[in-house]
Design a protein around this motif. Structure first.
Motif, PDB file in Angstrom:
ATOM      1  N   ASP A 123       0.928  -1.246  -0.043  1.00  0.00           N
ATOM      2  CA  ASP A 123      -0.024  -0.114  -0.078  1.00  0.00           C
ATOM      3  C   ASP A 123       0.769   1.275   0.128  1.00  0.00           C
ATOM      4  O   ASP A 123       1.828   1.114   0.656  1.00  0.00           O
ATOM      5  N   VAL A 124       0.459   2.194  -0.577  1.00  0.00           N
ATOM      6  CA  VAL A 124       0.914   3.466  -0.639  1.00  0.00           C
ATOM      7  C   VAL A 124       0.440   4.404   0.240  1.00  0.00           C
ATOM      8  O   VAL A 124      -1.143   4.515   0.353  1.00  0.00           O
ATOM      9  N   VAL A 125       1.266   5.089   1.217  1.00  0.00           N
ATOM     10  CA  VAL A 125       0.659   5.798   2.407  1.00  0.00           C
ATOM     11  C   VAL A 125       1.299   7.309   2.498  1.00  0.00           C
ATOM     12  O   VAL A 125       2.616   7.320   1.937  1.00  0.00           O
ATOM     13  N   ASP A 126       0.402   8.039   2.919  1.00  0.00           N
ATOM     14  CA  ASP A 126       0.986   9.595   3.232  1.00  0.00           C
ATOM     15  C   ASP A 126       1.336   9.267   4.840  1.00  0.00           C
ATOM     16  O   ASP A 126       0.585   8.839   5.531  1.00  0.00           O
ATOM     17  N   ILE A 127       2.529   9.930   5.409  1.00  0.00           N
ATOM     18  CA  ILE A 127       2.626   9.697   6.735  1.00  0.00           C
ATOM     19  C   ILE A 127       2.550  11.323   7.318  1.00  0.00           C
ATOM     20  O   ILE A 127       3.057  12.334   6.967  1.00  0.00           O
ATOM     21  N   ILE A 128       1.613  11.271   8.346  1.00  0.00           N
ATOM     22  CA  ILE A 128       1.186  12.388   8.622  1.00  0.00           C
ATOM     23  C   ILE A 128       1.886  12.843  10.330  1.00  0.00           C
ATOM     24  O   ILE A 128       1.966  11.965  11.028  1.00  0.00           O
ATOM     25  N   PHE A 129       2.430  14.029  10.476  1.00  0.00           N
ATOM     26  CA  PHE A 129       3.030  14.410  11.927  1.00  0.00           C
ATOM     27  C   PHE A 129       2.235  15.271  12.245  1.00  0.00           C
ATOM     28  O   PHE A 129       1.629  16.192  11.898  1.00  0.00           O
ATOM     29  N   THR A 130       1.870  15.071  13.587  1.00  0.00           N
ATOM     30  CA  THR A 130       0.987  15.820  14.602  1.00  0.00           C
ATOM     31  C   THR A 130       2.253  16.400  15.842  1.00  0.00           C
ATOM     32  O   THR A 130       2.615  15.261  16.538  1.00  0.00           O
ATOM     33  N   PRO A 131       2.402  17.668  15.759  1.00  0.00           N
ATOM     34  CA  PRO A 131       3.094  17.990  16.955  1.00  0.00           C
ATOM     35  C   PRO A 131       2.859  17.420  18.501  1.00  0.00           C
ATOM     36  O   PRO A 131       1.617  17.375  18.663  1.00  0.00           O
ATOM     37  N   ARG A 132       3.930  17.342  19.370  1.00  0.00           N
ATOM     38  CA  ARG A 132       3.572  16.929  20.728  1.00  0.00           C
ATOM     39  C   ARG A 132       3.033  18.201  21.273  1.00  0.00           C
ATOM     40  O   ARG A 132       3.712  19.152  21.112  1.00  0.00           O
ATOM     41  N   GLN A 133       1.906  18.219  22.141  1.00  0.00           N
ATOM     42  CA  GLN A 133       1.434  19.130  22.550  1.00  0.00           C
ATOM     43  C   GLN A 133       2.148  19.585  23.936  1.00  0.00           C
ATOM     44  O   GLN A 133       2.456  18.743  24.800  1.00  0.00           O
ATOM     45  N   VAL A 134       2.689  20.752  24.116  1.00  0.00           N
ATOM     46  CA  VAL A 134       3.376  21.186  25.115  1.00  0.00           C
ATOM     47  C   VAL A 134       2.600  21.748  26.302  1.00  0.00           C
ATOM     48  O   VAL A 134       1.515  22.408  26.151  1.00  0.00           O
ATOM     49  N   SER A 135       2.761  21.158  27.547  1.00  0.00           N
ATOM     50  CA  SER A 135       2.089  21.584  28.874  1.00  0.00           C
ATOM     51  C   SER A 135       1.972  23.159  28.753  1.00  0.00           C
ATOM     52  O   SER A 135       3.033  23.710  28.966  1.00  0.00           O
ATOM     53  N   GLY A 136       0.811  23.726  29.075  1.00  0.00           N
ATOM     54  CA  GLY A 136       0.624  25.111  29.473  1.00  0.00           C
ATOM     55  C   GLY A 136       0.922  26.033  28.236  1.00  0.00           C
ATOM     56  O   GLY A 136       0.836  27.071  28.078  1.00  0.00           O
ATOM     57  N   LYS A 137       0.922  25.465  26.875  1.00  0.00           N
ATOM     58  CA  LYS A 137       1.217  26.164  25.612  1.00  0.00           C
ATOM     59  C   LYS A 137       0.169  25.827  24.853  1.00  0.00           C
ATOM     60  O   LYS A 137      -0.070  24.897  24.340  1.00  0.00           O
ATOM     61  N   ILE A 138      -0.576  26.835  24.326  1.00  0.00           N
ATOM     62  CA  ILE A 138      -1.689  26.444  23.267  1.00  0.00           C
ATOM     63  C   ILE A 138      -0.973  26.988  21.802  1.00  0.00           C
ATOM     64  O   ILE A 138      -0.424  28.185  21.504  1.00  0.00           O
ATOM     65  N   GLY A 139      -1.030  26.187  21.107  1.00  0.00           N
ATOM     66  CA  GLY A 139      -0.580  26.324  19.731  1.00  0.00           C
ATOM     67  C   GLY A 139      -1.143  25.674  18.585  1.00  0.00           C
ATOM     68  O   GLY A 139      -2.219  24.966  18.722  1.00  0.00           O
ATOM     69  N   ASN A 140      -0.704  25.820  17.221  1.00  0.00           N
ATOM     70  CA  ASN A 140      -1.011  25.097  16.277  1.00  0.00           C
ATOM     71  C   ASN A 140      -0.852  23.458  16.378  1.00  0.00           C
ATOM     72  O   ASN A 140       0.452  23.226  16.143  1.00  0.00           O
ATOM     73  N   GLN A 141      -2.045  22.945  16.609  1.00  0.00           N
ATOM     74  CA  GLN A 141      -1.550  21.050  16.500  1.00  0.00           C
ATOM     75  C   GLN A 141      -1.961  20.517  15.428  1.00  0.00           C
ATOM     76  O   GLN A 141      -2.235  19.361  15.427  1.00  0.00           O
ATOM     77  N   GLN A 142      -2.352  21.210  14.342  1.00  0.00           N
ATOM     78  CA  GLN A 142      -2.852  20.775  13.034  1.00  0.00           C
ATOM     79  C   GLN A 142      -1.597  19.821  12.681  1.00  0.00           C
ATOM     80  O   GLN A 142      -0.704  20.038  12.403  1.00  0.00           O
ATOM     81  N   GLY A 143      -2.140  18.674  12.097  1.00  0.00           N
ATOM     82  CA  GLY A 143      -1.054  17.752  11.500  1.00  0.00           C
ATOM     83  C   GLY A 143      -0.722  18.137  10.039  1.00  0.00           C
ATOM     84  O   GLY A 143      -1.595  18.783   9.508  1.00  0.00           O
ATOM     85  N   GLN A 144       0.440  17.604   9.668  1.00  0.00           N
ATOM     86  CA  GLN A 144       0.835  17.813   8.103  1.00  0.00           C
ATOM     87  C   GLN A 144       1.429  16.464   7.550  1.00  0.00           C
ATOM     88  O   GLN A 144       1.947  15.997   8.448  1.00  0.00           O
ATOM     89  N   VAL A 145       1.379  16.395   6.552  1.00  0.00           N
ATOM     90  CA  VAL A 145       1.997  15.429   5.460  1.00  0.00           C
ATOM     91  C   VAL A 145       3.527  15.742   5.696  1.00  0.00           C
ATOM     92  O   VAL A 145       3.868  16.767   4.968  1.00  0.00           O
ATOM     93  N   ILE A 146       4.107  14.804   6.157  1.00  0.00           N
ATOM     94  CA  ILE A 146       5.593  15.111   5.832  1.00  0.00           C
ATOM     95  C   ILE A 146       6.639  13.950   4.934  1.00  0.00           C
ATOM     96  O   ILE A 146       7.762  14.246   4.578  1.00  0.00           O
ATOM     97  N   ALA A 147       5.740  13.202   4.477  1.00  0.00           N
ATOM     98  CA  ALA A 147       6.705  12.001   3.859  1.00  0.00           C
ATOM     99  C   ALA A 147       5.534  11.221   3.111  1.00  0.00           C
ATOM    100  O   ALA A 147       4.214  11.322   3.551  1.00  0.00           O
ATOM    101  N   GLN A 148       5.906  10.389   1.948  1.00  0.00           N
ATOM    102  CA  GLN A 148       4.925   9.341   1.316  1.00  0.00           C
ATOM    103  C   GLN A 148       5.989   8.207   1.256  1.00  0.00           C
ATOM    104  O   GLN A 148       7.015   8.312   0.936  1.00  0.00           O
ATOM    105  N   GLY A 149       5.439   7.106   1.364  1.00  0.00           N
ATOM    106  CA  GLY A 149       6.057   5.800   1.291  1.00  0.00           C
ATOM    107  C   GLY A 149       5.194   4.589   0.966  1.00  0.00           C
ATOM    108  O   GLY A 149       4.001   4.616   0.775  1.00  0.00           O
TER     109      GLY A 149
END
Length: 206
Positions: A123-149
């Motif tokens: 199967d061909v897949v996209d690999i999606i990266f989701t940042p680790r949530q930092v305690s006490g910090k609100i940020g953009n946690q949206q995932g993004q495709v960083i590779a395909q394999g």
């Protein structure tokens, strides 16, 4: 006369020994195993048109008497015409054609990160990266495709192919065919967040 009698007795003793020691000779039992009907090349998938059955009086453990054991599997080495098929000639993994700058990289995973656990070899897949949530910090946690394999293997925590592990068929590590640049991105992604897979297409390896 006595000399000829001794020779005859010795000959009879030899025949009886062969009769008793050779499996299947004294009871006429024969086994049917598979041989190559033609020369088979590495990477070729087997079907019943390229093999034939051959009777033997002794079946070794590596011989194949049930075609379903190897049907659809890839040959890992060349098999000459007329040679017995050997279980070690096969592997369930797809044969991969690597281009320059391509190789294999493995990532640890969970069932919920692997398209519900339904990702298979080829199967061909996209690999999606989701940042680790930092305690006490609100940020953009949206995932993004960083590779395909391309999926090379899916293994359980016991290191078995997921199709062979009947006790715990849960994905634990997935090996992908990726470029060296994507391998670096995946290594960074594993250290800094979560990686999940999006199935793009099912099928064979290019």
């Amino acid at each position: 006369m006595k000399k000829y009698l001794i020779i005859a007795c010795f000959g009879l003793l030899c025949l009886m020994t062969i009769y008793l020691l050779l499996p299947g000779v004294h009871n006429g039992k024969k086994f049917e195993v598979y041989v190559a009907k033609q020369t088979l090349e590495p990477g070729e998938k087997l079907d019943e048109n390229v093999v034939k059955k051959q009777a033997v009086t002794k079946k070794e453990g590596w011989m194949i008497d049930d075609f379903k054991k190897v049907e659809g599997k890839n040959l890992q080495k060349k098999v000459s015409k007329g040679r017995f098929l050997d279980m070690s000639d096969f592997n369930s993994r797809p044969v991969v054609n690597y281009q320059i700058n391509e190789g294999e990289y493995s990532i640890k995973t969970k069932t919920e990160y692997v398209n519900g656990g339904d990702v298979s070899e080829g199967d061909v897949v996209d690999i999606i990266f989701t940042p680790r949530q930092v305690s006490g910090k609100i940020g953009n946690q949206q995932g993004q495709v960083i590779a395909q394999g391309t999926v090379i293997s899916v293994r359980t925590q016991q290191g078995q192919n997921i199709k062979d592990d009947k006790r715990n068929p849960t994905p634990y590590a997935i090996t992908l065919k990726v470029t060296s640049e994507d391998a670096l991105k995946l290594a960074w992604g594993q250290e800094n967040g979560a990686l999940s897979l999006f199935l793009r297409s099912q099928g064979g390896v290019n």
